[in-house]
Each structure stands twice: as C-alpha cells, then as structure tokens.
Design a protein around this motif. Structure first.
Motif, PDB file in Angstrom:
ATOM      1  N   SER A  49      44.418 -50.985   4.924  1.00 52.52           N
ATOM      2  CA  SER A  49      44.132 -51.158   6.445  1.00 52.52           C
ATOM      3  C   SER A  49      43.050 -50.614   7.290  1.00 52.52           C
ATOM      4  N   GLY A  50      42.274 -49.674   6.689  1.00 56.55           N
ATOM      5  CA  GLY A  50      41.311 -49.265   8.030  1.00 56.55           C
ATOM      6  C   GLY A  50      40.202 -50.273   7.684  1.00 56.55           C
ATOM      7  N   GLN A  51      40.073 -51.412   6.853  1.00 59.05           N
ATOM      8  CA  GLN A  51      38.396 -52.432   7.102  1.00 59.05           C
ATOM      9  C   GLN A  51      38.875 -53.625   7.676  1.00 59.05           C
ATOM     10  N   ILE A  52      37.833 -53.693   8.371  1.00 59.88           N
ATOM     11  CA  ILE A  52      37.703 -54.523   9.740  1.00 59.88           C
ATOM     12  C   ILE A  52      37.071 -55.639   8.501  1.00 59.88           C
ATOM     13  N   LYS A  53      37.396 -56.942   8.432  1.00 62.75           N
ATOM     14  CA  LYS A  53      36.746 -58.360   7.911  1.00 62.75           C
ATOM     15  C   LYS A  53      36.168 -59.373   9.566  1.00 62.75           C
ATOM     16  N   ILE A  54      35.039 -59.338   9.366  1.00 61.56           N
ATOM     17  CA  ILE A  54      34.579 -61.241   9.908  1.00 61.56           C
ATOM     18  C   ILE A  54      34.385 -62.218   8.914  1.00 61.56           C
ATOM     19  N   GLU A  55      34.760 -62.711  10.184  1.00 59.17           N
ATOM     20  CA  GLU A  55      34.461 -64.546   9.219  1.00 59.17           C
ATOM     21  C   GLU A  55      33.274 -64.974  10.164  1.00 59.17           C
ATOM     22  N   ILE A  56      32.708 -65.558   9.506  1.00 63.36           N
ATOM     23  CA  ILE A  56      31.386 -65.924  10.789  1.00 63.36           C
ATOM     24  C   ILE A  56      30.811 -68.106   9.706  1.00 63.36           C
ATOM     25  N   GLU A  57      31.190 -68.553  10.766  1.00 64.38           N
ATOM     26  CA  GLU A  57      30.764 -70.310  10.417  1.00 64.38           C
ATOM     27  C   GLU A  57      29.847 -70.556  11.066  1.00 64.38           C
ATOM     28  N   LEU A  58      28.623 -71.208  10.207  1.00 67.45           N
ATOM     29  CA  LEU A  58      27.516 -71.600  10.768  1.00 67.45           C
ATOM     30  C   LEU A  58      27.275 -72.887  10.889  1.00 67.45           C
ATOM     31  N   THR A 119      44.497 -59.148   4.029  1.00 61.40           N
ATOM     32  CA  THR A 119      45.207 -59.844   3.611  1.00 61.40           C
ATOM     33  C   THR A 119      44.977 -59.501   2.172  1.00 61.40           C
ATOM     34  N   LEU A 120      46.299 -60.678   1.468  1.00 60.03           N
ATOM     35  CA  LEU A 120      46.666 -59.580  -0.175  1.00 60.03           C
ATOM     36  C   LEU A 120      44.821 -59.610  -0.772  1.00 60.03           C
ATOM     37  N   GLU A 121      44.109 -61.178  -0.296  1.00 55.55           N
ATOM     38  CA  GLU A 121      42.944 -61.140  -1.016  1.00 55.55           C
ATOM     39  C   GLU A 121      41.847 -60.455  -1.046  1.00 55.55           C
ATOM     40  N   ASP A 122      42.149 -59.625   0.451  1.00 53.17           N
ATOM     41  CA  ASP A 122      41.405 -58.569   0.663  1.00 53.17           C
ATOM     42  C   ASP A 122      41.316 -57.471  -0.387  1.00 53.17           C
ATOM     43  N   VAL A 123      42.815 -57.203  -0.461  1.00 49.32           N
ATOM     44  CA  VAL A 123      42.886 -55.770  -1.335  1.00 49.32           C
ATOM     45  C   VAL A 123      42.323 -56.312  -3.279  1.00 49.32           C
ATOM     46  N   TYR A 124      42.972 -57.347  -3.674  1.00 50.23           N
ATOM     47  CA  TYR A 124      41.958 -58.050  -4.210  1.00 50.23           C
ATOM     48  C   TYR A 124      40.635 -57.847  -4.359  1.00 50.23           C
ATOM     49  N   ILE A 125      40.434 -58.194  -3.697  1.00 52.39           N
ATOM     50  CA  ILE A 125      39.422 -58.281  -3.653  1.00 52.39           C
ATOM     51  C   ILE A 125      38.434 -56.531  -3.382  1.00 52.39           C
ATOM     52  N   TYR A 126      38.976 -56.070  -3.420  1.00 56.33           N
ATOM     53  CA  TYR A 126      38.690 -54.679  -2.902  1.00 56.33           C
ATOM     54  C   TYR A 126      39.183 -53.885  -3.951  1.00 56.33           C
ATOM     55  N   MET A 127      40.591 -54.111  -4.691  1.00 57.63           N
ATOM     56  CA  MET A 127      40.886 -53.193  -6.595  1.00 57.63           C
ATOM     57  C   MET A 127      39.516 -53.492  -7.127  1.00 57.63           C
ATOM     58  N   ASN A 128      39.099 -54.508  -7.162  1.00 53.92           N
ATOM     59  CA  ASN A 128      38.129 -55.127  -8.656  1.00 53.92           C
ATOM     60  C   ASN A 128      36.792 -54.324  -8.260  1.00 53.92           C
ATOM     61  N   LYS A 129      36.639 -54.484  -6.412  1.00 49.14           N
ATOM     62  CA  LYS A 129      35.470 -54.044  -6.228  1.00 49.14           C
ATOM     63  C   LYS A 129      35.791 -52.104  -6.597  1.00 49.14           C
ATOM     64  N   GLU A 130      36.434 -51.454  -6.652  1.00 49.64           N
ATOM     65  CA  GLU A 130      37.217 -50.256  -6.666  1.00 49.64           C
ATOM     66  C   GLU A 130      36.808 -50.374  -8.764  1.00 49.64           C
ATOM     67  N   GLU A 131      37.636 -51.141  -9.105  1.00 53.51           N
ATOM     68  CA  GLU A 131      37.534 -50.747 -10.709  1.00 53.51           C
ATOM     69  C   GLU A 131      36.073 -50.619 -11.200  1.00 53.51           C
ATOM     70  N   THR A 132      35.184 -52.000 -10.585  1.00 57.26           N
ATOM     71  CA  THR A 132      33.833 -51.504 -10.836  1.00 57.26           C
ATOM     72  C   THR A 132      33.161 -50.554 -10.463  1.00 57.26           C
ATOM     73  N   ASN A 133      33.313 -49.977  -9.548  1.00 56.46           N
ATOM     74  CA  ASN A 133      32.269 -49.082  -9.192  1.00 56.46           C
ATOM     75  C   ASN A 133      32.487 -48.196 -10.182  1.00 56.46           C
ATOM     76  N   GLU A 134      34.168 -47.492 -10.554  1.00 56.58           N
ATOM     77  CA  GLU A 134      34.312 -46.707 -11.548  1.00 56.58           C
ATOM     78  C   GLU A 134      34.099 -47.050 -13.092  1.00 56.58           C
ATOM     79  N   THR A 135      34.177 -47.743 -13.493  1.00 50.89           N
ATOM     80  CA  THR A 135      33.020 -48.403 -14.603  1.00 50.89           C
ATOM     81  C   THR A 135      31.595 -47.802 -14.626  1.00 50.89           C
ATOM     82  N   VAL A 136      31.579 -48.433 -13.422  1.00 53.58           N
ATOM     83  CA  VAL A 136      29.794 -48.319 -13.098  1.00 53.58           C
ATOM     84  C   VAL A 136      29.151 -46.682 -13.638  1.00 53.58           C
ATOM     85  N   GLN A 137      30.318 -45.913 -13.115  1.00 55.62           N
ATOM     86  CA  GLN A 137      30.384 -44.436 -12.616  1.00 55.62           C
ATOM     87  C   GLN A 137      29.949 -43.296 -13.459  1.00 55.62           C
TER      88      GLN A 137
END
Length: 137
Positions: A49-58, A119-137
């Motif tokens: 909920s603290g995140q802000i997403k900017i979508e840009i189309e060029l 969105t839920l998609e952002d939750v999915y991306i966030y969770m996968n990113k967190e999981e990747t960071n945990e396994t890297v550390q």
C-alpha cells in the motif's frame, strides 16, 4: 454471494487480475504451481500500500528499447516496447521520478502517464521480489 448463502466455494482460475480484484473475496497467488499466499484482496493489497506505480507509454518505441532507465535508481518493469512501470516505495520520490522522466524522455514523447495504486499484480511482483532477495542474501 453464493458462498455465504449456500456455503459454496467457487474456484476461479484467471490471469485477469482486474477481474479477480472485482469478483473475489479471497485470492491465492500461485507461482510455478506453488501457492505463495492466500488472503482477502484488501489485505493482500495492503502489503504494497505504500508503493506508488507510474505507468508510462511513449509514442516512440525505440526510446524504451534504448533502455532510458538503465542509469536510474528506480525499480522499472518493462511491459512492452513502448510501456513501462516505475515502482516507488516512498511518495517523496514522486517529484524526483517525474522530473527524471521528463528530463530523460522528453515531454513530447510521452503518450500516456498515469499514477496507479497497487493491484494484485503488484502484490505478486512484490512477493516474488522479496522471495528472490531472501534467497540471494
């Protein structure tokens, strides 16, 4: 709601996140056949909920293809040849990000520019990113 009236559970499998957010009470996020989390939509969205997403189309596909965001400090997700999302974890970064975009891209090349809530998609991306960071550390 059939599940409350008749004690029925209905399972809907979809890749359409917008559809899921509108019609489902509880959501399971699945990655590579593994259930990562199950919860109510609102509770899942609060995770980012603290995140802000900017979508840009060029209007110039080559600008995104040239990786204009390679040297940026922002978390950028490319979603096509002429579109990308920029995730900000702090609302104070918003003016910096907007200035960066206008300076780096040029206002005349921007077709669409939107600020979006998570969105839920952002939750999915966030969770996968967190999981990747945990396994890297």
């Amino acid at each position: 709601m059939l599940n409350k009236e008749r004690q029925i559970t209905i399972i809907l499998v979809t890749h359409n996140v917008i559809e899921a957010e509108k019609v489902l009470q509880r959501v399971a996020l699945i990655d590579d056949g593994v259930i990562k989390i199950v919860d109510e939509v609102g509770k899942l969205r609060k995770k980012v909920s603290g995140q802000i997403k900017i979508e840009i189309e060029l209007n110039d596909e080559e600008k995104i293809a040239d990786n204009i965001f390679n040297d940026s400090k922002f978390n950028v997700v490319f979603i096509g040849n002429s579109r990308c999302w920029i995730y900000l974890n702090d609302k104070n970064e918003l003016p910096i990000a907007v200035n960066y975009i206008v300076d780096k891209v040029g206002f005349e090349l921007i077709n669409d520019f939107r600020l979006l809530t998570p969105t839920l998609e952002d939750v999915y991306i966030y969770m996968n990113k967190e999981e990747t960071n945990e396994t890297v550390q």
